[in-house]
Design an enzyme around this catalytic site. Structure first.
Site, PDB file in Angstrom:
ATOM      1  N   ASN A   9       0.866  -1.183   0.000  1.00  0.00           N
ATOM      2  CA  ASN A   9       0.000   0.000   0.000  1.00  0.00           C
ATOM      3  C   ASN A   9       0.900   1.230   0.000  1.00  0.00           C
ATOM      4  O   ASN A   9       1.501   1.556   1.016  1.00  0.00           O
ATOM      5  CB  ASN A   9      -0.893  -0.036   1.249  1.00  0.00           C
ATOM      6  CG  ASN A   9      -1.733   1.213   1.390  1.00  0.00           C
ATOM      7  OD1 ASN A   9      -1.794   2.047   0.488  1.00  0.00           O
ATOM      8  ND2 ASN A   9      -2.389   1.346   2.534  1.00  0.00           N
ATOM      9  N   TRP A  10       0.962   1.877  -1.138  1.00  0.00           N
ATOM     10  CA  TRP A  10       1.871   3.027  -1.258  1.00  0.00           C
ATOM     11  C   TRP A  10       1.320   4.271  -0.565  1.00  0.00           C
ATOM     12  O   TRP A  10       2.031   5.264  -0.420  1.00  0.00           O
ATOM     13  CB  TRP A  10       2.126   3.340  -2.730  1.00  0.00           C
ATOM     14  CG  TRP A  10       2.911   2.303  -3.473  1.00  0.00           C
ATOM     15  CD1 TRP A  10       3.375   1.106  -2.987  1.00  0.00           C
ATOM     16  CD2 TRP A  10       3.337   2.380  -4.832  1.00  0.00           C
ATOM     17  NE1 TRP A  10       4.056   0.432  -3.969  1.00  0.00           N
ATOM     18  CE2 TRP A  10       4.046   1.195  -5.127  1.00  0.00           C
ATOM     19  CE3 TRP A  10       3.181   3.318  -5.851  1.00  0.00           C
ATOM     20  CZ2 TRP A  10       4.598   0.943  -6.371  1.00  0.00           C
ATOM     21  CZ3 TRP A  10       3.723   3.071  -7.095  1.00  0.00           C
ATOM     22  CH2 TRP A  10       4.431   1.895  -7.349  1.00  0.00           C
ATOM     23  N   LYS A  11       0.060   4.230  -0.192  1.00  0.00           N
ATOM     24  CA  LYS A  11      -0.573   5.408   0.435  1.00  0.00           C
ATOM     25  C   LYS A  11      -0.361   6.645  -0.456  1.00  0.00           C
ATOM     26  O   LYS A  11      -0.258   6.498  -1.668  1.00  0.00           O
ATOM     27  CB  LYS A  11      -0.053   5.592   1.860  1.00  0.00           C
ATOM     28  CG  LYS A  11      -0.167   4.286   2.676  1.00  0.00           C
ATOM     29  CD  LYS A  11       0.037   4.471   4.136  1.00  0.00           C
ATOM     30  CE  LYS A  11      -0.111   3.113   4.833  1.00  0.00           C
ATOM     31  NZ  LYS A  11      -0.007   3.215   6.284  1.00  0.00           N
ATOM     32  N   HIS A  95      -9.413   1.144   4.968  1.00  0.00           N
ATOM     33  CA  HIS A  95      -8.132   1.311   5.666  1.00  0.00           C
ATOM     34  C   HIS A  95      -8.334   2.229   6.874  1.00  0.00           C
ATOM     35  O   HIS A  95      -9.126   3.166   6.817  1.00  0.00           O
ATOM     36  CB  HIS A  95      -7.083   1.888   4.710  1.00  0.00           C
ATOM     37  CG  HIS A  95      -5.706   1.834   5.271  1.00  0.00           C
ATOM     38  ND1 HIS A  95      -5.247   2.763   6.183  1.00  0.00           N
ATOM     39  CD2 HIS A  95      -4.711   0.937   5.108  1.00  0.00           C
ATOM     40  CE1 HIS A  95      -4.016   2.441   6.528  1.00  0.00           C
ATOM     41  NE2 HIS A  95      -3.659   1.344   5.897  1.00  0.00           N
ATOM     42  N   GLU A  97      -6.703   4.607   7.967  1.00  0.00           N
ATOM     43  CA  GLU A  97      -6.515   6.045   7.683  1.00  0.00           C
ATOM     44  C   GLU A  97      -7.770   6.639   7.063  1.00  0.00           C
ATOM     45  O   GLU A  97      -8.094   7.805   7.300  1.00  0.00           O
ATOM     46  CB  GLU A  97      -5.279   6.228   6.784  1.00  0.00           C
ATOM     47  CG  GLU A  97      -3.993   5.987   7.573  1.00  0.00           C
ATOM     48  CD  GLU A  97      -2.859   5.367   6.782  1.00  0.00           C
ATOM     49  OE1 GLU A  97      -2.892   5.389   5.538  1.00  0.00           O
ATOM     50  OE2 GLU A  97      -1.926   4.835   7.432  1.00  0.00           O
ATOM     51  N   GLU A 167      -5.009  -4.888  10.623  1.00  0.00           N
ATOM     52  CA  GLU A 167      -3.981  -3.863  10.821  1.00  0.00           C
ATOM     53  C   GLU A 167      -4.250  -3.126  12.122  1.00  0.00           C
ATOM     54  O   GLU A 167      -5.057  -2.198  12.150  1.00  0.00           O
ATOM     55  CB  GLU A 167      -4.002  -2.858   9.664  1.00  0.00           C
ATOM     56  CG  GLU A 167      -3.752  -3.467   8.307  1.00  0.00           C
ATOM     57  CD  GLU A 167      -3.240  -2.423   7.322  1.00  0.00           C
ATOM     58  OE1 GLU A 167      -2.146  -2.646   6.797  1.00  0.00           O
ATOM     59  OE2 GLU A 167      -3.902  -1.400   7.100  1.00  0.00           O
ATOM     60  N   GLY A 173       2.808   2.454  10.758  1.00  0.00           N
ATOM     61  CA  GLY A 173       3.737   3.568  10.583  1.00  0.00           C
ATOM     62  C   GLY A 173       4.456   3.972  11.866  1.00  0.00           C
ATOM     63  O   GLY A 173       5.098   5.016  11.927  1.00  0.00           O
ATOM     64  N   SER A 213       3.803  -1.957  10.260  1.00  0.00           N
ATOM     65  CA  SER A 213       5.258  -2.001  10.413  1.00  0.00           C
ATOM     66  C   SER A 213       5.870  -3.349  10.032  1.00  0.00           C
ATOM     67  O   SER A 213       6.806  -3.816  10.674  1.00  0.00           O
ATOM     68  CB  SER A 213       5.656  -1.611  11.845  1.00  0.00           C
ATOM     69  OG  SER A 213       5.225  -0.288  12.135  1.00  0.00           O
TER      70      SER A 213
HETATM   71  P1  13P Z   1       3.242   0.521   7.596  1.00  0.00           P
HETATM   72  O1  13P Z   1       3.773  -0.756   7.006  1.00  0.00           O
HETATM   73  O2  13P Z   1       3.918   1.748   7.072  1.00  0.00           O
HETATM   74  O3  13P Z   1       3.181   0.456   9.091  1.00  0.00           O
HETATM   75  O4  13P Z   1       1.722   0.655   7.088  1.00  0.00           O
HETATM   76  C1  13P Z   1       0.866  -0.424   7.214  1.00  0.00           C
HETATM   77  C2  13P Z   1      -0.380  -0.135   6.462  1.00  0.00           C
HETATM   78  O5  13P Z   1      -1.162   0.704   6.866  1.00  0.00           O
HETATM   79  C3  13P Z   1      -0.617  -0.853   5.210  1.00  0.00           C
HETATM   80  O6  13P Z   1      -1.903  -0.638   4.752  1.00  0.00           O
END
Ligand code: 13P
Length: 251
Positions: A9-11, A95, A97, A167, A173, A213
Site C-alpha cells: 500500500n503506497w498510500k 483502511h 486512515e 492492521e 507507521g 510495520s
Molecule cells: P506501515 O507498514 O507503514 O506500518 O503501514 C501499514 C499499512 O497501513 C498498510 O496498509
C-alpha cells in the site's frame, strides 16, 4: 493450502516518475516468484502508468479505495468500472486512515465491498483496533465488529474472493509491530468468525493479511503464524529491495 498474498500500500506517495522507477526496480527482483500472490496499490494518478509496467508480470494492481456508487454525481470518487478500465484487480477498502481521517464507516465499507464484488474486483478489507481500544480490552469486540459489519453483504459463495487485512492502528507507521503471538491471536479469532459466517470450508480458504510495520526483518516470523496468510505493507513497500525481501519471506 492458502496462497500467501503480499500487497504494497503506497498510500499518498510517489508521483508518476517515482512510481515507474519503483515498479521497474521491483519487477526483476520478484520475477521468479510463483508461490506468492503479489500486488501493489499506487495512488489513483499512477494506476495507468503502473498498469502498463506490470503487464506480463505476476504482480497485480490494486486501488487504495473504491466508490460504492456506480457512476454519476459523486465528486471526487472513482468507480469500480473505472478501476477495472485501468487494470485494477483489487481494491483496499476501509483502511484505518480512511476511517480515521475521512469518516469511513463500517456501513460505507460494506457498500464498497459490494461494489467491488459486483465488478469482479477483489476487496482487501481492513480492520483493526486503536491503542486505546486495545488497552481497554476491546480488541476482539472492535475487530470482529468491523469484520461482521464490513462483510454484511457478502454471500457465502463469494466470500473466498475476499481478503481480510488485520492492521492494528497502533502498529501502522509507528515501527511497533504486533508480536507474532499478538497478531496470531487476533487472526485466529478472525478465522473463527469467518468460519462461523461462511462455513469452515470457505473460512479456512480465505486469506487474512497482517499489516503494521511489516519489514524484511520481521516478515518471516509473522508469516510463519498459522493464520497469517500474507501482509499489507506500507512504508517498506516504497523501497523495491525491502518489498521484494518481504515477498520472498512468504515463499
Ligand atoms: P506501515 O507498514 O507503514 O506500518 O503501514 C501499514 C499499512 O497501513 C498498510 O496498509
Amino acid at each position: 493450502m492458502r496462497k500467501p498474498f503480499i500487497a504494497g500500500n503506497w498510500k499518498m506517495n510517489n508521483t508518476r516518475e517515482a512510481a515507474k522507477a519503483l515498479v521497474n526496480a521491483l519487477v526483476p527482483l520478484v520475477a521468479d516468484v510463483e508461490t506468492v500472490e503479489m500486488a501493489v496499490a499506487p495512488t489513483f494518478t499512477c494506476l495507468q502508468d503502473v498498469a502498463e509496467l506490470l503487464r506480463g508480470t505476476r504482480i497485480e494492481l490494486s486501488a487504495q479505495n473504491i466508490s460504492y456508487a456506480a457512476k454519476g454525481a459523486y465528486t471526487g470518487e472513482i468507480s469500480a468500472d473505472m478501476l477495472k478500465d485501468v487494470g485494477c484487480t483489487h481494491a483496499i477498502i476501509g483502511h484505518s486512515e480512511r476511517r480515521q481521517f475521512f469518516g469511513e464507516t463500517d456501513e460505507g465499507v460494506a457498500r464498497r465491498v459490494r461494489a467491488a464484488l459486483d465488478n469482479d474486483i477483489v476487496p482487501i478489507v481492513c480492520i483493526g483496533e486503536s491503542l486505546a481500544e486495545r488497552e481497554s480490552g476491546k480488541t476482539f469486540d472492535v475487530v470482529l465488529g468491523q469484520l461482521v459489519n464490513g462483510l454484511a453483504s457478502v454471500k457465502r459463495e463469494e466470500a473466498a474472493r475476499v481478503v481480510v487485512a488485520y492492521e492494528p492502528v497502533w502498529a501502522i507507521g509507528t515501527g511497533k509491530t504486533a508480536t507474532p503471538d499478538q497478531a496470531q491471536e487476533v487472526h485466529a479469532a478472525i478465522r473463527a468468525k469467518l468460519n462461523e459466517l461462511f462455513g469452515a470450508e470457505v473460512g479456512e480458504a480465505m486469506r487474512i493479511q497482517y499489516g503494521g510495520s511489516v519489514k524484511a526483518s520481521n516478515a518471516k516470523e509473522l508469516l510463519g503464524q498459522k493464520d497469517i496468510d500474507g501482509a499489507l505493507v506500507g512504508g517498506a513497500s516504497l523501497v523495491a529491495e525491502d518489498f521484494a525481501a518481504i515477498i520472498k519471506a512468504a515463499i
